[in-house]
Design an enzyme around this catalytic site. Structure first.
Site, PDB file in Angstrom:
ATOM      1  N   GLU A 107       0.812 -15.781  14.594  1.00 59.72           N
ATOM      2  CA  GLU A 107       1.414 -16.985  14.980  1.00 59.72           C
ATOM      3  C   GLU A 107       1.062 -17.663  16.222  1.00 59.72           C
ATOM      4  O   GLU A 107       0.765 -18.891  16.198  1.00 59.72           O
ATOM      5  CB  GLU A 107       3.096 -16.407  15.247  1.00 59.72           C
ATOM      6  CG  GLU A 107       3.878 -17.239  15.888  1.00 59.72           C
ATOM      7  CD  GLU A 107       4.656 -18.553  14.988  1.00 59.72           C
ATOM      8  OE1 GLU A 107       4.981 -18.339  13.863  1.00 59.72           O
ATOM      9  OE2 GLU A 107       4.257 -19.663  15.241  1.00 59.72           O
ATOM     10  N   ARG A 154       0.756  -1.211  -0.186  1.00 57.86           N
ATOM     11  CA  ARG A 154      -0.039  -0.066  -0.069  1.00 57.86           C
ATOM     12  C   ARG A 154       0.913   1.206  -0.098  1.00 57.86           C
ATOM     13  O   ARG A 154       1.702   1.492   0.822  1.00 57.86           O
ATOM     14  CB  ARG A 154      -0.767   0.101   1.467  1.00 57.86           C
ATOM     15  CG  ARG A 154      -2.120   0.687   0.850  1.00 57.86           C
ATOM     16  CD  ARG A 154      -3.133   0.571   2.105  1.00 57.86           C
ATOM     17  NE  ARG A 154      -3.103  -0.270   3.095  1.00 57.86           N
ATOM     18  CZ  ARG A 154      -4.141  -0.785   3.554  1.00 57.86           C
ATOM     19  NH1 ARG A 154      -5.272  -0.350   3.272  1.00 57.86           N
ATOM     20  NH2 ARG A 154      -3.879  -1.694   4.620  1.00 57.86           N
ATOM     21  N   PHE A 164      -4.007 -12.397   3.148  1.00 55.73           N
ATOM     22  CA  PHE A 164      -4.750 -11.291   3.698  1.00 55.73           C
ATOM     23  C   PHE A 164      -5.891 -12.052   4.705  1.00 55.73           C
ATOM     24  O   PHE A 164      -5.905 -13.348   4.621  1.00 55.73           O
ATOM     25  CB  PHE A 164      -5.521 -10.562   2.765  1.00 55.73           C
ATOM     26  CG  PHE A 164      -4.774  -9.436   1.976  1.00 55.73           C
ATOM     27  CD1 PHE A 164      -3.858  -8.477   2.532  1.00 55.73           C
ATOM     28  CD2 PHE A 164      -4.781  -9.460   0.448  1.00 55.73           C
ATOM     29  CE1 PHE A 164      -3.098  -7.642   2.010  1.00 55.73           C
ATOM     30  CE2 PHE A 164      -3.882  -8.875  -0.104  1.00 55.73           C
ATOM     31  CZ  PHE A 164      -2.998  -7.696   0.493  1.00 55.73           C
ATOM     32  N   GLY A 221      10.933 -39.058  20.223  1.00 54.04           N
ATOM     33  CA  GLY A 221      10.749 -40.383  19.548  1.00 54.04           C
ATOM     34  C   GLY A 221      11.113 -41.451  20.703  1.00 54.04           C
ATOM     35  O   GLY A 221      10.700 -41.346  21.957  1.00 54.04           O
ATOM     36  N   GLY A 222      11.966 -42.341  20.259  1.00 53.19           N
ATOM     37  CA  GLY A 222      12.168 -43.429  21.095  1.00 53.19           C
ATOM     38  C   GLY A 222      13.610 -43.419  21.939  1.00 53.19           C
ATOM     39  O   GLY A 222      13.939 -44.301  22.697  1.00 53.19           O
ATOM     40  N   GLN A 223      14.129 -42.041  21.836  1.00 54.90           N
ATOM     41  CA  GLN A 223      15.415 -41.696  22.724  1.00 54.90           C
ATOM     42  C   GLN A 223      15.298 -40.888  23.655  1.00 54.90           C
ATOM     43  O   GLN A 223      14.926 -39.753  23.471  1.00 54.90           O
ATOM     44  CB  GLN A 223      16.468 -41.420  21.657  1.00 54.90           C
ATOM     45  CG  GLN A 223      16.500 -41.715  20.139  1.00 54.90           C
ATOM     46  CD  GLN A 223      15.603 -41.467  19.291  1.00 54.90           C
ATOM     47  OE1 GLN A 223      15.116 -40.241  19.600  1.00 54.90           O
ATOM     48  NE2 GLN A 223      15.263 -42.060  18.123  1.00 54.90           N
TER      49      GLN A 223
HETATM   50  N1  CAO Z   1      -4.251  -1.377  -1.444  1.00 51.40           N
HETATM   51  C1  CAO Z   1      -5.362  -1.535  -0.936  1.00 51.40           C
HETATM   52  N2  CAO Z   1      -5.674  -2.069   0.083  1.00 51.40           N
HETATM   53  C2  CAO Z   1      -4.852  -3.023   0.610  1.00 51.40           C
HETATM   54  C3  CAO Z   1      -3.630  -3.459   0.289  1.00 51.40           C
HETATM   55  C4  CAO Z   1      -3.248  -2.355  -1.100  1.00 51.40           C
HETATM   56  N3  CAO Z   1      -1.986  -2.532  -1.507  1.00 51.40           N
HETATM   57  N4  CAO Z   1      -3.103  -4.167   0.829  1.00 51.40           N
HETATM   58  C5  CAO Z   1      -3.877  -4.621   1.910  1.00 51.40           C
HETATM   59  N5  CAO Z   1      -5.137  -3.602   1.694  1.00 51.40           N
HETATM   60  C6  CAO Z   1      -6.400  -3.947   2.614  1.00 51.40           C
HETATM   61  C7  CAO Z   1      -6.793  -5.108   2.267  1.00 51.40           C
HETATM   62  O1  CAO Z   1      -7.502  -5.235   1.438  1.00 51.40           O
HETATM   63  C8  CAO Z   1      -7.792  -5.273   3.749  1.00 51.40           C
HETATM   64  O2  CAO Z   1      -8.997  -4.374   3.285  1.00 51.40           O
HETATM   65  P1  CAO Z   1     -10.653  -4.827   3.912  1.00 51.40           P
HETATM   66  O3  CAO Z   1     -10.302  -5.103   5.149  1.00 51.40           O
HETATM   67  O4  CAO Z   1     -11.356  -3.407   3.619  1.00 51.40           O
HETATM   68  O5  CAO Z   1     -10.911  -5.729   3.091  1.00 51.40           O
HETATM   69  C9  CAO Z   1      -6.973  -4.328   4.588  1.00 51.40           C
HETATM   70  O6  CAO Z   1      -5.973  -3.741   3.814  1.00 51.40           O
HETATM   71  C10 CAO Z   1      -6.525  -5.041   5.627  1.00 51.40           C
HETATM   72  O7  CAO Z   1      -5.849  -6.464   5.429  1.00 51.40           O
HETATM   73  P2  CAO Z   1      -5.946  -7.473   6.427  1.00 51.40           P
HETATM   74  O8  CAO Z   1      -7.330  -7.517   7.146  1.00 51.40           O
HETATM   75  O9  CAO Z   1      -5.316  -8.562   5.834  1.00 51.40           O
HETATM   76  O10 CAO Z   1      -4.901  -6.951   7.567  1.00 51.40           O
HETATM   77  P3  CAO Z   1      -5.112  -6.952   9.114  1.00 51.40           P
HETATM   78  O11 CAO Z   1      -3.971  -6.052   9.646  1.00 51.40           O
HETATM   79  O12 CAO Z   1      -6.440  -6.518   9.803  1.00 51.40           O
HETATM   80  O13 CAO Z   1      -4.986  -8.565   9.700  1.00 51.40           O
HETATM   81  C11 CAO Z   1      -3.487 -10.562   9.685  1.00 51.40           C
HETATM   82  C12 CAO Z   1      -3.636  -9.176   9.528  1.00 51.40           C
HETATM   83  C13 CAO Z   1      -2.354 -11.048   9.612  1.00 51.40           C
HETATM   84  C14 CAO Z   1      -4.233 -10.785  11.043  1.00 51.40           C
HETATM   85  C15 CAO Z   1      -4.634 -11.164   8.505  1.00 51.40           C
HETATM   86  O14 CAO Z   1      -4.340 -10.521   7.292  1.00 51.40           O
HETATM   87  C16 CAO Z   1      -4.849 -12.587   8.409  1.00 51.40           C
HETATM   88  O15 CAO Z   1      -5.412 -13.229   9.304  1.00 51.40           O
HETATM   89  N6  CAO Z   1      -4.134 -13.109   7.402  1.00 51.40           N
HETATM   90  C17 CAO Z   1      -4.261 -14.553   7.282  1.00 51.40           C
HETATM   91  C18 CAO Z   1      -3.341 -15.287   8.245  1.00 51.40           C
HETATM   92  C19 CAO Z   1      -2.015 -14.712   8.370  1.00 51.40           C
HETATM   93  O16 CAO Z   1      -1.347 -14.830   7.202  1.00 51.40           O
HETATM   94  N7  CAO Z   1      -1.554 -14.636   9.295  1.00 51.40           N
HETATM   95  C20 CAO Z   1      -0.148 -14.721   9.605  1.00 51.40           C
HETATM   96  C21 CAO Z   1       0.528 -13.336   9.641  1.00 51.40           C
HETATM   97  S1  CAO Z   1       1.968 -13.207  10.039  1.00 51.40           S
HETATM   98  O17 CAO Z   1       1.997 -13.528  11.720  1.00 51.40           O
END
Ligand code: CAO
Length: 416
Positions: free
Chosen positions: A140, A38, A97, A248-250
């Protein structure tokens, strides 16, 4: 040296850790990985846990090496158009996402498949599609808890414990990379792309398979002979936390070495493997245990396994962890020092093998990062620094056929 994934173009629509770890691996092996971020902010990890003001944080730099960065607002009409052009030219789109975010942007699987039927669309989510938690956002430790790792990690008298290893994030990214490479080979056979999905919960479960093994053994016989709870403690009907016992077994345990009183990592992991019993007895100066019926089988040892460990600790008391391993390796005993991150960072063998590398960065100077843990005879991955936010925007737009004026207009509309 040419790289096997050269010519594979990847739209890296990932953020935080799980997705970026996957695409970084593919970039190391030669793929052209275009990180789409973004405008203005980029991947949230650029700002997280910063150690240098105004410079990309290590959290970002260590997960995004060898990539190019394109800033793109995929919610504006102009941004969508750029993404569509990119989709038509790419081999893979990777995203992690929150559930439904890509669809809300207008890029459903059906739409992407229509734009480019050869495209592989790879996703990480917290839970698999159709799972009763498939609407959840996941990080995580949430995945470690949902995947059975936390309930089986730690000590029996403490709470469920998460691991420092990124079982939910990077591990899921590695699973996704395998899925992508499989789909690329599949595309070679069918000429068509496909959807590849990996959930963080499933990836953790895949690594916890021995605990699923133990649950079934427990269900059948009511105890687990290699756990510290056996034979003196109690078992319930669920796999308990086994502290530092071997899976494991160790039987094995983390044992104190010289200096443990002040050094939190003055320990070794010591494994008592069945066939190594004789050399172990010789190494620790207990030859009388070799044929003693109280010691000479795993079953005989288990009731007093902690007394055996205490005897080995007494032998270790005047040896550093390194001295101990140097003695034990001569007896072919599986063991290793418990290494701190500082020791790992400075380990000459890890530097020589390219597992730990120092790379240049335009803002940071140089920094340490991980190199490929996979070694090839015909490929030496060269690790480069991570890109600055939008560093390659104009370059990528011009590759897509945009003129200088069109690029200027995209900047003016804040779409890139
Ligand atoms: N241009 C415009 N919009 C963008 C964009 C871009 N380049 N990149 C991201 N966005 C928008 C998304 O479309 C989203 O919009 P909406 O909510 O309106 O649909 C918004 O940014 C937020 O994206 P998100 O919901 O993925 O981000 P978050 O920070 O709220 O959540 C996370 C983060 C990691 C919890 C979530 O993405 C998730 O559950 N991902 C799947 C599991 C995962 O990979 N988790 C591991 C992350 S590493 O610990």
């Amino acid at each position: 040296m040419s790289k096997p994934l050269e010519g594979i173009k990847i739209i890296d629509f990932t953020h935080v850790q799980a997705g970026p770890a996957c695409t970084q691996l593919l970039a190391w092996f030669g793929a052209d990985v275009i990180k789409v971020e973004r405008p203005g902010s980029g991947d949230v990890t650029r700002n997280q846990l910063r150690d240098i003001p105004d410079a990309d944080a290590l959290y970002f730099t260590m997960l995004n090496s060898n990539k190019r960065s394109l800033t793109l607002d995929t919610k504006t009409p102009e941004g969508k158009e750029v993404l569509e052009k990119l989709v038509k030219e790419s081999d893979v789109l990777v995203e992690n996402f929150a559930p439904g975010a890509l669809d809300r942007m207008g890029f459903t699987w059906e739409r992407l498949n229509e734009l480019n039927p050869k495209l592989i669309v790879a996703s990480v989510k917290g839970f698999s599609d159709g799972h009763h938690y498939d609407d959840l956002k996941v990080y995580e430790n949430v995945a470690q808890c949902a995947g059975g790792a936390a309930s089986t990690t730690g000590f029996w008298d403490g709470p469920p414990t998460v691991s420092a290893a990124a079982l939910g994030d990077s591990n899921t990214g590695m699973h996704l990379a395998i899925g992508i490479l499989t789909a690329l080979i599949g595309r070679g056979q069918t000429g068509r792309g496909q959807k590849v999905a990996v959930s963080m919960q499933d990836s953790v479960i895949n690594l916890c398979r021995v605990k699923l093994r133990d649950q079934q053994r427990l269900d059948r016989v009511g105890y687990l002979e290699e756990y510290p709870q056996y034979p003196h403690g109690e078992f319930t009907d669920v796999v308990p936390r086994g502290g530092n016992a071997g899976g494991g077994g160790q039987p094995g345990w983390v044992l104190k070495c010289k200096g443990w009183e002040t050094d939190p990592n003055a320990y070794i992991y010591f494994t008592i493997q069945g066939h190594a019993w004789e050399p172990i007895c010789r190494a620790i100066g207990k030859p009388e245990w070799i044929d003693d019926p109280n010691y000479n089988t795993a079953q005989a040892r288990q009731p007093h396994i902690f007394d055996i460990f205490a005897t080995i600790e007494a032998w270790l008391a005047d040896k550093t962890k390194y001295e101990a391993v140097d003695i034990l390796r001569k007896f072919d005993i599986p063991c290793a020092p418990v290494l701190s991150m500082k020791e790992i960072a400075n380990d000459p063998s890890l530097r020589a093998s390219g597992t730990i590398v120092e790379v240049p960065h335009k803002q940071r100077g140089s920094y340490l990062t991980v190199g490929s843990p996979i070694k090839f005879s015909g490929l030496k991955p060269e690790i480069t620094g991570s890109p600055l936010l939008g560093e390659h925007t104009d370059e990528i737009l011009s590759e897509l056929g945009y003129s200088k004026d069109q690029i200027a207009n995209l900047h003016a509309s804040r779409s890139v």
